[in-house]
Design an enzyme around this catalytic site. Structure first.
Site, short mmCIF file in Angstrom:
data_model
loop_
_atom_site.label_atom_id
_atom_site.label_comp_id
_atom_site.label_asym_id
_atom_site.label_seq_id
_atom_site.Cartn_x
_atom_site.Cartn_y
_atom_site.Cartn_z
N GLY A 102 55.70 34.50 51.71
CA GLY A 102 54.98 35.41 50.82
C GLY A 102 54.35 36.56 51.57
O GLY A 102 53.99 37.58 51.00
N ARG A 103 54.19 36.36 52.87
CA ARG A 103 53.61 37.46 53.66
C ARG A 103 54.10 37.41 55.09
O ARG A 103 53.43 37.85 56.01
CB ARG A 103 52.11 37.39 53.64
CG ARG A 103 51.58 36.05 54.11
CD ARG A 103 50.19 36.22 54.49
NE ARG A 103 49.57 34.94 54.72
CZ ARG A 103 48.32 34.84 55.07
NH1 ARG A 103 47.60 35.93 55.20
NH2 ARG A 103 47.79 33.68 55.27
N LYS A 122 53.64 38.55 60.42
CA LYS A 122 52.84 37.88 59.39
C LYS A 122 51.77 38.85 58.91
O LYS A 122 51.01 39.37 59.72
CB LYS A 122 52.21 36.61 59.97
CG LYS A 122 51.46 35.79 58.92
CD LYS A 122 51.15 34.40 59.44
CE LYS A 122 50.30 33.60 58.45
NZ LYS A 122 50.01 32.26 58.96
N ARG A 199 61.66 25.53 57.75
CA ARG A 199 60.69 24.47 57.45
C ARG A 199 61.35 23.37 56.63
O ARG A 199 62.44 23.58 56.08
CB ARG A 199 59.54 25.07 56.61
CG ARG A 199 58.85 26.23 57.29
CD ARG A 199 58.51 27.32 56.29
NE ARG A 199 58.05 28.53 56.99
CZ ARG A 199 56.79 28.79 57.30
NH1 ARG A 199 55.85 27.95 56.94
NH2 ARG A 199 56.47 29.87 57.96
N ASP A 269 55.83 22.73 53.41
CA ASP A 269 56.25 24.10 53.74
C ASP A 269 55.66 24.54 55.07
O ASP A 269 56.03 25.59 55.60
CB ASP A 269 55.82 25.09 52.64
CG ASP A 269 54.34 24.99 52.32
OD1 ASP A 269 53.89 23.87 52.02
OD2 ASP A 269 53.64 26.01 52.38
#
Ligand code: AMP
Ligand code: MG
Length: 520
Positions: A102-103, A122, A199, A269
């Site tokens: 997401g980032r 990140k 992951r 995750d």
């Protein structure tokens, strides 16, 4: 600046055909192409020299304008297409569906000295996986991730690495305590590096969608590039994959227990397929030894991810991975065997690790009882873990009456140690001494070996917070001081002696020191 680009993840696995950077549920793909967000006024605060070298970069490269622009999202490396990975995960025991980067945005893979490194930013902006968040990161959590990654590496704990820490010049809104008091903080970007960022959740999301074709592709890809030692094929290969991941994850978590690291958010995750510590969020370091401690305020009610249960949580997570791999194997016995093996090995591996911390290098009958007693005592008397084990190395065989002088620096409340507890410590040292007498090793050799396992310097929670407080005021010197010190965590470094000390009182119940939130 010349990086030897060699992309495999994005070359060999299917991409999301939609190129628009909008939040959505992604299907039949392992990643989505996305470009990092431009930053207003970026400035590099720190570069890991060790990591730059691993990537084949010189000092001049790391100081170049090009490096700054690439590592803060303003320039894309020539002939590369950045992307965000598609994954899901179990969060706090429940299936959470699609999560994804997401980032985090992967820039490329680099091969140098035959090592493969994936490079990702990140905090570089929104991706299709950003859900309702902004895709950004603040300086506070970026300093924590930056310092801890390299500290763990130098401690010998398997971990993702970092290349650079930068501020973006943009402001980011965060509600640290989730209590309606949002405030602006400095935005930051960390360039993270690992052989791969895959992951457990990358497998889980494909299994959850019934996308067995891509599940197989991802498993084959993982084996080919990261587990080349697996020579069998078909079902056997996927069972072997789970087994190898299980062994690496066990090694990682035993190392966490050894150094007193508490991850804080062991969702699937956040479990690396390579057994690396990944996603430094509300992590913490044990100060007083407490099996029930977690730094994560979001987990304060159930303490699912507390220090003492980390090895069991790894097993729980491995179960989820086994479920995800099941469609490729369609048989439970061999998967269960791998998980049972973990259970058996972990108990032994844990005791074997703990006895080395007290200077015993071959297990003898009842050593586990010595450890059990010790763990109980460490908790009864609020004892600093790092200082205790480091100072215990000064014990000399036969000199049992010295025990108090050797370890009293590690007690938080000297006055509160009741006679009863003192007597129990005394008894423990008598037993310890008897046990040590069965060893050939002399005091000096034992001390050296213990000191190579029990760190002198760790990134105590309040130390990271001091670096953050200074950085907020524009003073970045402490970041480098801690960074330099943590490069040699097992060595005596007299000039850093002030950092070999118990947590100061002001930090006992302070936000950012003993209590961390996921807000980052
Ligand atoms: P974590 O538990 O911090 O590893 O994050 C769980 C999920 O939330 C991951 O999919 C992250 O990419 C996502 N996430 C966390 N913070 C942000 C943010 N500021 N913007 C977008 N996504 C985020
Ligand atoms: Mg995460």
């Amino acid at each position: 600046m010349k990086l030897n680009i060699n992309n495999t993840f994005s070359e060999e696995l299917p991409s999301d055909p939609i190129l628009e950077n909008s939040r959505r549920q992604v299907r039949n793909a392992c990643f989505s192409y996305v470009t990092p967000k431009k930053t207003r006024n970026p400035e590099i605060l720190h570069v890991s020299e060790e990591m730059s070298k691993e990537l084949g970069l010189s000092k001049e490269d790391a100081q170049s304008e090009e490096f700054l622009q690439i590592m803060t999202g303003n320039k894309v490396i020539e002939q590369t297409k950045p992307y965000a990975m598609h994954y899901g995960g179990h969060q706090f025991g429940n299936w959470a569906g699609q999560l994804g980067d997401g980032r985090a945005i992967n820039l490329a893979e680099v091969v140098h000295n035959s090592n493969r490194w994936a490079i990702q930013l990140k905090g570089a902006g929104e991706t299709p996986y950003s859900r309702n968040a902004d895709g950004l990161a603040v300086l506070r959590s970026s300093i924590r991730e930056y310092l801890c990654s390299e500290a763990m590496y130098h401690l010998g704990v398997p971990t993702t690495r970092v290349l650079s820490l930068a501020i973006t010049g943009d402001q980011v809104l965060r509600d640290v305590l989730y209590n309606g008091n949002a405030a602006y903080e400095k935005g930051a970007v960390v360039c993270r590096v690992a052989p791969s960022f895959i992951r457990f959740g990358n497998f889980e999301i494909l299994a959850a969608h019934g996308d067995h074709k891509n599940l197989k592709l991802l498993a084959d890809y993982t084996i080919k590039h990261f587990y080349p030692e697996i020579k069998v094929s078909g079902k056997e290969a996927y069972i072997a994959l789970l087994s190898e991941i299980s062994k690496r994850s066990l090694k990682m978590v035993i190392d966490w227990q050894r150094v007193g690291f508490v991850h804080g958010v062991m969702n699937t995750d956040n479990m690396s397929i390579l057994g690396l510590t990944i996603d430094y969020g509300p992590y913490g370091w044990l100060e007083d030894y407490d099996l029930g401690w977690t730094p994560n305020t979001t987990d304060s009610q159930f303490k699912r991810y507390k220090y003492g249960t980390q090895p069991e949580i790894v097993l729980w997570n491995l179960y989820q991975l086994a479920n995800a791999l099941y469609p490729l194997i369609e048989e439970t016995d061999s998967l269960e065997k791998v998980l049972n093996d973990y259970q058996e090995t972990y108990t032994k591996a844990y005791v074997n690790m703990m006895i080395t911390k007290i200077g015993l290098f071959f297990y003898q009958e009842n050593d586990h009882l010595l450890i059990q007693d010790l763990e109980e005592l460490l908790q009864l008397s609020e004892t600093d873990m790092t200082i205790f084990f480091r100072n215990l190395a000064n014990f000399e065989k036969g000199k049992t009456s010295n025990w108090y002088a050797i370890i009293n620096d590690s007690f938080y409340n000297l006055h509160d140690i009741e006679n009863d507890i003192k007597n129990r410590w005394n008894t423990w040292f008598l037993k310890y001494n008897t046990r040590l007498k069965k060893e050939q090793m002399g005091d000096k050799e034992r001390k050296d070996r213990m000191n190579s396992i029990n760190p002198k310097y760790v990134l105590r929670n309040y130390m990271a917070q001091l670096a953050i407080d200074n950085a907020d005021k524009g003073d970045y010197n402490l970041i480098d001081e801690l960074y330099q010190m943590l490069k040699n965590p097992y060595n005596e470094q007299p000039k850093y002696d002030k950092w070999f000390a118990k947590r100061p009182d002001w930090a006992r119940n302070k936000i950012g020191c003993s209590m961390l939130s996921c807000s980052s």
